[in-house]
Design a protein around this motif. Structure first.
Motif, PDB file in Angstrom:
ATOM      1  N   PRO A  59       0.816  -1.217   0.000  1.00 16.50           N
ATOM      2  CA  PRO A  59       0.000   0.000   0.000  1.00 16.50           C
ATOM      3  C   PRO A  59       0.854   1.274   0.000  1.00 16.50           C
ATOM      4  CG  PRO A  59       0.049  -0.973   2.191  1.00 16.50           C
ATOM      5  CD  PRO A  59       0.718  -1.957   1.275  1.00 16.50           C
ATOM      6  N   GLU A  60       2.148   1.141   0.339  1.00 19.37           N
ATOM      7  CA  GLU A  60       3.003   2.323   0.357  1.00 19.37           C
ATOM      8  C   GLU A  60       3.116   2.958  -1.032  1.00 19.37           C
ATOM      9  OE1 GLU A  60       4.413  -0.401   3.686  1.00 19.37           O
ATOM     10  OE2 GLU A  60       3.799  -0.629   1.595  1.00 19.37           O
ATOM     11  N   ILE A  61       3.216   2.129  -2.065  1.00 18.85           N
ATOM     12  CA  ILE A  61       3.305   2.663  -3.438  1.00 18.85           C
ATOM     13  C   ILE A  61       2.006   3.367  -3.806  1.00 18.85           C
ATOM     14  CG2 ILE A  61       3.545   2.049  -5.873  1.00 18.85           C
ATOM     15  CD1 ILE A  61       6.157   1.792  -4.333  1.00 18.85           C
ATOM     16  N   ILE A  62       0.896   2.725  -3.524  1.00 15.69           N
ATOM     17  CA  ILE A  62      -0.408   3.317  -3.816  1.00 15.69           C
ATOM     18  C   ILE A  62      -0.568   4.637  -3.065  1.00 15.69           C
ATOM     19  CG2 ILE A  62      -2.913   2.996  -3.543  1.00 15.69           C
ATOM     20  CD1 ILE A  62      -2.403  -0.040  -3.871  1.00 15.69           C
ATOM     21  N   GLY A  63      -0.191   4.645  -1.787  1.00 18.40           N
ATOM     22  CA  GLY A  63      -0.325   5.855  -0.973  1.00 18.40           C
ATOM     23  C   GLY A  63       0.538   6.997  -1.471  1.00 18.40           C
ATOM     24  N   LEU A  64       1.761   6.711  -1.896  1.00 16.69           N
ATOM     25  CA  LEU A  64       2.649   7.762  -2.421  1.00 16.69           C
ATOM     26  C   LEU A  64       2.046   8.424  -3.648  1.00 16.69           C
ATOM     27  CD1 LEU A  64       6.126   6.000  -2.067  1.00 16.69           C
ATOM     28  CD2 LEU A  64       5.369   8.024  -0.818  1.00 16.69           C
ATOM     29  N   VAL A  65       1.545   7.613  -4.577  1.00 16.44           N
ATOM     30  CA  VAL A  65       0.964   8.153  -5.813  1.00 16.44           C
ATOM     31  C   VAL A  65      -0.290   8.965  -5.511  1.00 16.44           C
ATOM     32  CG1 VAL A  65      -0.102   7.563  -8.027  1.00 16.44           C
ATOM     33  CG2 VAL A  65       1.917   6.318  -7.249  1.00 16.44           C
ATOM     34  N   LEU A  66      -1.166   8.416  -4.699  1.00 17.40           N
ATOM     35  CA  LEU A  66      -2.422   9.113  -4.400  1.00 17.40           C
ATOM     36  C   LEU A  66      -2.183  10.346  -3.527  1.00 17.40           C
ATOM     37  CD1 LEU A  66      -4.921   6.148  -3.847  1.00 17.40           C
ATOM     38  CD2 LEU A  66      -4.460   7.476  -5.919  1.00 17.40           C
ATOM     39  N   GLY A  67      -1.212  10.287  -2.624  1.00 18.62           N
ATOM     40  CA  GLY A  67      -0.881  11.459  -1.828  1.00 18.62           C
ATOM     41  C   GLY A  67      -0.390  12.601  -2.706  1.00 18.62           C
ATOM     42  N   ALA A  68       0.488  12.278  -3.663  1.00 13.91           N
ATOM     43  CA  ALA A  68       0.979  13.296  -4.596  1.00 13.91           C
ATOM     44  C   ALA A  68      -0.162  13.844  -5.445  1.00 13.91           C
ATOM     45  CB  ALA A  68       2.066  12.705  -5.485  1.00 13.91           C
ATOM     46  N   PHE A  69      -1.057  12.958  -5.865  1.00  6.96           N
ATOM     47  CA  PHE A  69      -2.197  13.371  -6.685  1.00  6.96           C
ATOM     48  C   PHE A  69      -3.106  14.321  -5.907  1.00  6.96           C
ATOM     49  CE2 PHE A  69      -6.649  12.553  -7.963  1.00  6.96           C
ATOM     50  CZ  PHE A  69      -6.595  12.962  -9.283  1.00  6.96           C
ATOM     51  N   ILE A  70      -3.413  13.971  -4.680  1.00  2.48           N
ATOM     52  CA  ILE A  70      -4.285  14.807  -3.842  1.00  2.48           C
ATOM     53  C   ILE A  70      -3.653  16.172  -3.615  1.00  2.48           C
ATOM     54  CG2 ILE A  70      -5.229  15.072  -1.505  1.00  2.48           C
ATOM     55  CD1 ILE A  70      -5.545  11.962  -1.502  1.00  2.48           C
ATOM     56  N   ALA A  71      -2.364  16.194  -3.288  1.00  2.00           N
ATOM     57  CA  ALA A  71      -1.674  17.459  -3.034  1.00  2.00           C
ATOM     58  C   ALA A  71      -1.635  18.326  -4.280  1.00  2.00           C
ATOM     59  CB  ALA A  71      -0.256  17.187  -2.539  1.00  2.00           C
ATOM     60  N   VAL A 162      -4.824   3.729 -11.952  1.00  2.00           N
ATOM     61  CA  VAL A 162      -4.365   2.346 -11.784  1.00  2.00           C
ATOM     62  C   VAL A 162      -4.192   2.041 -10.301  1.00  2.00           C
ATOM     63  CG1 VAL A 162      -2.410   0.780 -12.154  1.00  2.00           C
ATOM     64  CG2 VAL A 162      -3.276   2.157 -14.052  1.00  2.00           C
ATOM     65  N   SER A 163      -3.659   2.991  -9.542  1.00  2.00           N
ATOM     66  CA  SER A 163      -3.460   2.799  -8.104  1.00  2.00           C
ATOM     67  C   SER A 163      -4.791   2.605  -7.391  1.00  2.00           C
ATOM     68  CB  SER A 163      -2.716   4.004  -7.515  1.00  2.00           C
ATOM     69  OG  SER A 163      -1.438   4.152  -8.100  1.00  2.00           O
ATOM     70  N   VAL A 164      -5.784   3.425  -7.731  1.00  2.00           N
ATOM     71  CA  VAL A 164      -7.118   3.279  -7.137  1.00  2.00           C
ATOM     72  C   VAL A 164      -7.704   1.923  -7.499  1.00  2.00           C
ATOM     73  CG1 VAL A 164      -9.489   4.132  -7.179  1.00  2.00           C
ATOM     74  CG2 VAL A 164      -7.592   5.746  -7.019  1.00  2.00           C
ATOM     75  N   GLY A 165      -7.546   1.526  -8.762  1.00  2.00           N
ATOM     76  CA  GLY A 165      -8.058   0.235  -9.205  1.00  2.00           C
ATOM     77  C   GLY A 165      -7.447  -0.923  -8.433  1.00  2.00           C
ATOM     78  N   LEU A 166      -6.125  -0.904  -8.262  1.00  2.00           N
ATOM     79  CA  LEU A 166      -5.460  -1.962  -7.502  1.00  2.00           C
ATOM     80  C   LEU A 166      -5.915  -1.965  -6.045  1.00  2.00           C
ATOM     81  CD1 LEU A 166      -1.802  -1.731  -8.882  1.00  2.00           C
ATOM     82  CD2 LEU A 166      -3.424  -3.607  -9.230  1.00  2.00           C
ATOM     83  N   LEU A 167      -6.075  -0.774  -5.481  1.00  2.00           N
ATOM     84  CA  LEU A 167      -6.517  -0.671  -4.091  1.00  2.00           C
ATOM     85  C   LEU A 167      -7.898  -1.287  -3.911  1.00  2.00           C
ATOM     86  CD1 LEU A 167      -6.148   0.440  -1.209  1.00  2.00           C
ATOM     87  CD2 LEU A 167      -7.090   2.613  -2.020  1.00  2.00           C
ATOM     88  N   LEU A 168      -8.820  -0.930  -4.785  1.00  2.00           N
ATOM     89  CA  LEU A 168     -10.184  -1.455  -4.675  1.00  2.00           C
ATOM     90  C   LEU A 168     -10.229  -2.964  -4.899  1.00  2.00           C
ATOM     91  CD1 LEU A 168     -12.193   1.351  -6.520  1.00  2.00           C
ATOM     92  CD2 LEU A 168     -12.076   0.910  -4.057  1.00  2.00           C
ATOM     93  N   LEU A 169      -9.482  -3.434  -5.894  1.00  2.00           N
ATOM     94  CA  LEU A 169      -9.458  -4.874  -6.156  1.00  2.00           C
ATOM     95  C   LEU A 169      -8.897  -5.642  -4.970  1.00  2.00           C
ATOM     96  CD1 LEU A 169      -8.310  -5.193  -9.891  1.00  2.00           C
ATOM     97  CD2 LEU A 169     -10.478  -5.969  -8.916  1.00  2.00           C
ATOM     98  N   PHE A 170      -7.846  -5.107  -4.369  1.00  2.00           N
ATOM     99  CA  PHE A 170      -7.224  -5.811  -3.251  1.00  2.00           C
ATOM    100  C   PHE A 170      -8.147  -5.836  -2.037  1.00  2.00           C
ATOM    101  CE2 PHE A 170      -4.264  -6.210   0.384  1.00  2.00           C
ATOM    102  CZ  PHE A 170      -3.663  -7.405   0.015  1.00  2.00           C
ATOM    103  N   ILE A 171      -8.898  -4.769  -1.837  1.00  3.74           N
ATOM    104  CA  ILE A 171      -9.828  -4.715  -0.704  1.00  3.74           C
ATOM    105  C   ILE A 171     -11.032  -5.622  -0.945  1.00  3.74           C
ATOM    106  CG2 ILE A 171     -11.429  -3.222   0.555  1.00  3.74           C
ATOM    107  CD1 ILE A 171      -9.449  -0.916   0.082  1.00  3.74           C
ATOM    108  N   LEU A 172     -11.573  -5.577  -2.172  1.00  2.00           N
ATOM    109  CA  LEU A 172     -12.814  -6.283  -2.472  1.00  2.00           C
ATOM    110  C   LEU A 172     -12.609  -7.738  -2.856  1.00  2.00           C
ATOM    111  CD1 LEU A 172     -14.614  -3.454  -4.509  1.00  2.00           C
ATOM    112  CD2 LEU A 172     -14.983  -4.101  -2.107  1.00  2.00           C
TER     113      LEU A 172
END
Length: 371
Positions: A59-71, A162-172
């Motif tokens: 999740p660290e990779i996903i978080g880095l990308v999404l954190g940068a995107f949000i900022a 892609v990061s959001v997609g992987l996150l959702l797939l892994f959770i669901l």
């Protein structure tokens, strides 16, 4: 400038604390954050390599990308652009990953390893600096992968999506993914805590432009310690934290997930430093740029993922030091295939460095070689 410099230092301290926290919570020793290792684990988790000990949806990779995107979106800095030699960047990204996995870590993990007392990381740092200097040599002579152009929002949002997609797939549907039951892939902090920590780090890395290769490059070109101060802060924070936690062990042999084959540690990081200068940023910076809308950096990250798959499918990655049944040290390192892979990388980088020089510089270098 003072405010920006302070932000870089604060970001470095937070990254160091985050790495210590993630290691304490379950990530492998000296690997609170490692872009190369974590991309490799994700690559294995989606079935792109079969190394059973290195498979986990980090999740660290996903978080880095999404954190940068949000900022970037929140501050109006999201700028979708692409078209700066994407195929070349893909190849560079693949070989940067092969070099990093020969060393067993990206520039960020190199600093974390050094902060834990791993002297092999000092060898890697020397190689990394040499690689950056080679890259700077070509930059001074006009090396360029040409300019990027404005692109559509969806083009710039590829890696965040892609990061959001992987996150959702892994959770669901977690059963879709391969997960290690032993080895580094089985060692991880709680998923959502790691995701939250990485989101914070991604936000800070986007605002501070934190980049190891950029720090050394700017010191050489502009005598500026601005970016380098962030990684010095990471090193000091991690070293102090490890000393307090009694996790600091200085030496070469049997360091966590590391090998003491000095030549190939050094050469692996020469390749990483050189390639990162040509790309305009280290692996961490590529993730952050992709989160900001840079489609070329997204292509680079995909190149790194393919590099990780090649490294493990073809036996190019390094293996850690270990003890045999008699309790004797067995020095790790890389296989003959890995050595050939690194040497191919150097040849590819020389070609890319030369063909992307201005024509006058190409002719000048050719004349000097002829003389």
């Amino acid at each position: 400038m003072k405010k920006v410099s302070l932000l870089v230092v604060i970001s470095g301290v937070v990254v160091g604390l985050a790495a210590l926290a993630l290691t304490y919570l379950g990530n492998p020793a000296n690997m609170g954050f490692c872009i190369a290792c974590f991309l490799r684990d994700i690559t294995g988790s989606v079935g792109m390599h079969a190394a059973a000990k290195t498979q986990y949806m980090r999740p660290e990779i996903i978080g880095l990308v999404l954190g940068a995107f949000i900022a970037a979106v929140a501050t109006g800095e999201f700028k979708a652009k692409a078209g700066s030699s994407p195929a070349t960047r893909f190849v560079l990204g693949a070989f940067v990953m092969i070099g990093a996995l020969a060393f067993l870590g990206c520039p960020l993990r190199m600093v974390l390893r050094l902060g834990g007392g791993d002297a092999n990381a000092l060898v890697g740092l020397i190689g990394f600096i040499v690689g950056v200097l080679i890259g700077v040599f070509f930059l001074k002579r006009g090396f360029s992968l040409k300019r990027a152009y404005a692109a559509s929002v969806h083009e710039g949002s590829v890696l965040p999506l892609v990061s959001v997609g992987l996150l959702l797939l892994f959770i669901l549907v977690p059963t879709l993914f391969k997960l290690s039951t032993e080895g580094p892939g089985s060692q991880h902090a709680p998923f959502f805590i790691a995701l939250l920590i990485a989101l914070v780090v991604g936000i800070l890395a986007q605002k501070s432009r934190l980049c190891m290769v950029g720090g050394i490059r700017d010191l050489v070109l502009f005598k500026s310690f601005h970016l380098l101060s962030g990684f010095i802060a990471i090193l000091i924070t991690v070293a102090i934290g490890n000393l307090i936690l009694h996790k600091f062990t200085w030496g070469f042999a049997l360091q966590p997930i590391a090998h003491s084959d000095h030549l190939w540690n050094l050469l692996g990081m020469v390749l990483v430093g050189w390639g990162s200068v040509l790309l305009g940023g280290c692996p961490l910076r590529q993730l952050i740029l992709a989160g900001e809308g840079n489609g070329d950096s997204a292509v680079t990250v995909f190149g790194m993922i393919i590099g990780a798959a090649l490294a493990h499918n073809f036996g190019l990655a390094g293996s850690a030091d270990s003890l045999n049944e008699a309790g004797e040290l067995v020095v790790g390192g890389i296989s003959n295939a890995g050595k050939i892979g690194l040497l191919i990388g150097f040849v590819v980088f020389i070609i890319i460095s030369l063909v992307n020089l201005p024509k006058k510089q190409q002719a000048s270098i050719a004349d000097k070689e002829a003389a």
